[in-house]
Design a protein around this motif. Structure first.
Motif, PDB file in Angstrom:
ATOM      1  N   ASN A  83     -27.028   1.776 -25.188  1.00  0.00           N
ATOM      2  CA  ASN A  83     -27.345   2.284 -26.479  1.00  0.00           C
ATOM      3  C   ASN A  83     -28.813   1.530 -27.354  1.00  0.00           C
ATOM      4  O   ASN A  83     -28.882   2.037 -28.510  1.00  0.00           O
ATOM      5  CB  ASN A  83     -26.340   2.185 -27.495  1.00  0.00           C
ATOM      6  N   VAL A  85     -32.577   1.253 -28.208  1.00  0.00           N
ATOM      7  CA  VAL A  85     -33.367   2.121 -28.254  1.00  0.00           C
ATOM      8  C   VAL A  85     -34.997   1.408 -28.050  1.00  0.00           C
ATOM      9  O   VAL A  85     -35.215   0.592 -28.704  1.00  0.00           O
ATOM     10  CB  VAL A  85     -33.341   3.041 -29.352  1.00  0.00           C
ATOM     11  N   LYS A  99     -33.263   6.149 -25.213  1.00  0.00           N
ATOM     12  CA  LYS A  99     -32.176   5.272 -25.277  1.00  0.00           C
ATOM     13  C   LYS A  99     -31.559   4.928 -24.057  1.00  0.00           C
ATOM     14  O   LYS A  99     -31.592   5.550 -23.064  1.00  0.00           O
ATOM     15  CB  LYS A  99     -31.323   6.365 -25.947  1.00  0.00           C
TER      16      LYS A  99
END
Length: 136
Positions: A83, A85, A99
């Protein structure tokens, strides 16, 4: 000597409960370990023109990042978690956000060109209309 008699139904129930608890604990542990896995991410930045040298890859919300080499390749300097980015930027291209999911360790961000219109005018010498010359 006294013997304790446990009915068969209670014995089966205790066994099922113990098995269920072990199963739940193993699922929770596996989920927590998968989320905490850190990995080194590498990749190559490309566009319609081929590789993009000197593109910048930053971890969103930080100043941690890397600049791609002449072949558009990079290795991110910090291990990334699921998760996270990455923001990929380069002059003349639209920014791209990637991501990190699953066990992703290699990415190939594709940057779209920004359409540019260059308008130029060239004047070599001042010109005076002939009508203005005759009046003076």
């Amino acid at each position: 000597m006294k013997t304790l008699c446990i009915p068969k139904q209670q014995n089966v129930l205790k066994t099922c409960m113990a098995f269920g608890m072990v199963l739940i604990l193993s699922l929770v542990t596996t989920t927590v370990n998968a989320q905490e896995t850190e990995r080194t991410v590498t990749g190559q930045v490309t566009s319609t023109d081929g590789v993009v040298p000197a593109a910048t890859v930053l971890l969103k919300g930080t100043y941690i990042g890397v600049v791609c080499d002449d072949d558009g390749k990079f290795t991110f300097p910090q291990k990334l978690k699921e998760n996270d980015v990455l923001v990929v930027t380069s002059l003349g291209y639209k920014d791209r956000e990637i991501k990190i999911t699953g066990n992703m360790t290699y990415i190939e961000p594709f940057l779209d060109d920004i359409p540019l219109v260059i308008i130029a005018a060239l004047r070599t010498k001042a010109t005076v209309p002939p009508s203005d010359i005759e009046k003076n």
